[in-house]
Design a protein around this motif. Structure first.
Motif, PDB file in Angstrom:
ATOM      1  N   VAL A  73      27.766  20.167  42.441  1.00 41.28           N
ATOM      2  CA  VAL A  73      26.358  20.498  42.639  1.00 41.28           C
ATOM      3  C   VAL A  73      26.067  21.941  42.312  1.00 41.28           C
ATOM      4  O   VAL A  73      25.103  22.262  41.657  1.00 41.28           O
ATOM      5  N   VAL A 107      21.468  17.813  41.977  1.00 38.18           N
ATOM      6  CA  VAL A 107      21.088  17.888  43.385  1.00 38.18           C
ATOM      7  C   VAL A 107      20.198  16.712  43.759  1.00 38.18           C
ATOM      8  O   VAL A 107      20.416  16.028  44.760  1.00 38.18           O
ATOM      9  N   ILE A 111      20.966  13.331  46.305  1.00 41.21           N
ATOM     10  CA  ILE A 111      20.054  12.949  47.388  1.00 41.21           C
ATOM     11  C   ILE A 111      19.598  11.503  47.227  1.00 41.21           C
ATOM     12  O   ILE A 111      19.630  10.715  48.180  1.00 41.21           O
ATOM     13  N   SER A 130      21.493  14.964  56.080  1.00 41.51           N
ATOM     14  CA  SER A 130      22.415  16.027  55.657  1.00 41.51           C
ATOM     15  C   SER A 130      23.773  15.433  55.316  1.00 41.51           C
ATOM     16  O   SER A 130      24.096  14.317  55.706  1.00 41.51           O
ATOM     17  N   ARG A 132      28.029  17.130  54.423  1.00 45.63           N
ATOM     18  CA  ARG A 132      28.847  18.337  54.414  1.00 45.63           C
ATOM     19  C   ARG A 132      30.041  18.159  53.493  1.00 45.63           C
ATOM     20  O   ARG A 132      30.642  17.087  53.424  1.00 45.63           O
ATOM     21  N   TYR A 136      29.979  23.665  51.244  1.00 50.38           N
ATOM     22  CA  TYR A 136      28.566  23.807  51.577  1.00 50.38           C
ATOM     23  C   TYR A 136      28.106  22.615  52.406  1.00 50.38           C
ATOM     24  O   TYR A 136      28.790  21.581  52.494  1.00 50.38           O
ATOM     25  N   LYS A 137      26.922  22.759  53.002  1.00 49.33           N
ATOM     26  CA  LYS A 137      26.258  21.657  53.706  1.00 49.33           C
ATOM     27  C   LYS A 137      24.852  21.531  53.153  1.00 49.33           C
ATOM     28  O   LYS A 137      24.146  22.530  52.984  1.00 49.33           O
ATOM     29  N   LEU A 138      24.441  20.307  52.860  1.00 48.64           N
ATOM     30  CA  LEU A 138      23.125  20.049  52.306  1.00 48.64           C
ATOM     31  C   LEU A 138      22.224  19.454  53.382  1.00 48.64           C
ATOM     32  O   LEU A 138      22.622  18.531  54.091  1.00 48.64           O
ATOM     33  N   HIS A 139      21.005  19.989  53.504  1.00 47.43           N
ATOM     34  CA  HIS A 139      20.033  19.534  54.495  1.00 47.43           C
ATOM     35  C   HIS A 139      18.806  19.013  53.761  1.00 47.43           C
ATOM     36  O   HIS A 139      18.357  19.620  52.772  1.00 47.43           O
ATOM     37  N   ILE A 150      15.097  20.676  50.208  1.00 44.05           N
ATOM     38  CA  ILE A 150      16.554  20.622  50.249  1.00 44.05           C
ATOM     39  C   ILE A 150      17.096  22.036  50.404  1.00 44.05           C
ATOM     40  O   ILE A 150      16.726  22.931  49.644  1.00 44.05           O
ATOM     41  N   LEU A 152      20.742  24.345  50.940  1.00 43.09           N
ATOM     42  CA  LEU A 152      22.199  24.430  50.947  1.00 43.09           C
ATOM     43  C   LEU A 152      22.615  25.594  51.829  1.00 43.09           C
ATOM     44  O   LEU A 152      22.055  26.689  51.723  1.00 43.09           O
TER      45      LEU A 152
END
Length: 211
Positions: A73, A107, A111, A130, A132, A136-139, A150, A152
């Motif tokens: 990503v 990205v 999603i 989200s 992980r 990184y962690k994606l919200h 979105i 990161l």
């Protein structure tokens, strides 16, 4: 803990806003025609006629620390100070060098795929918020009108969906949705509003997780 970047996608799957704070290097500019206008000066396509790149965003952070060795990503771009060296000179082993429009598509694709998988496996009552990885962690926060916010962050960060909801209900509604000068769903231009960008920047920098 820290926050890396923020993407906003409209209901047409197009990236209409981008903002970063901590990245090792800026992502490579988007290809001509691959990105809507006014998404971010930092990732605007190169000006072929003048031979120069677009000016970096006023609110782009010089402290860029995001590194990913997965190549899934997060992209590592070429150093702006390196002059006109060919892209092959900046590629490092284990790192996938992407233009911003390619990165944004990845990205959004992640999603969309995870959201569809969760709906099929868990039913309509489950929502993807989200995920992980080791780097990184994606919200994710999605509005009823189809906009996807979105963010990161560092993988050890707690859920930031409430932050995305505050960005939507605060700066986005005030400076974008209620602003007749900002085109919505134009398919030609992103969110061109410096008040919105400054408000988002101030809100994110004020968070306790921002470092």
């Amino acid at each position: 803990m820290t926050i890396y970047s923020l993407y906003i996608f409209d209901r047409h799957c197009a990236c209409v806003y981008y903002h970063d704070w901590h990245r090792t290097k800026q992502t490579r500019p988007a290809m001509e025609g691959g990105l809507l206008k006014a998404v971010s000066r930092a990732v605007a396509p190169r000006q072929v006629d003048s031979g120069t790149t677009a000016a970096p965003s006023t609110f782009s952070s010089p402290r860029n620390t995001l590194v990913s060795t997965t190549g899934a990503v997060v992209a590592i771009g070429e150093d702006p100070s390196a002059g006109t060296a060919p892209p092959t000179a900046t590629v490092r082993p284990g790192v996938n060098t992407l233009t911003f429009d390619e990165e944004a598509k990845l990205v959004y694709g992640v999603i969309l795929s995870l959201r569809n998988m969760i709906k099929k496996l868990s039913g309509r009552d489950e929502h993807f918020t989200s995920f992980r990885t080791s780097t990184y962690k994606l919200h994710l926060y999605e509005t009823l009108s189809g906009y996807k916010f979105i963010m990161l962050s560092d993988p050890s960060t707690d859920g930031l969906r409430f932050v995305l909801r505050q960005i939507y209900s605060g700066p986005f509604v005030d400076y974008v949705a209620r602003n007749p000068l900002v085109p919505m769903d134009s398919r030609e231009q992103g969110i061109d509003n410096e008040y919105f960008r400054a408000s988002v920047d101030r809100m994110v920098r004020g968070l306790s997780v921002f470092a």
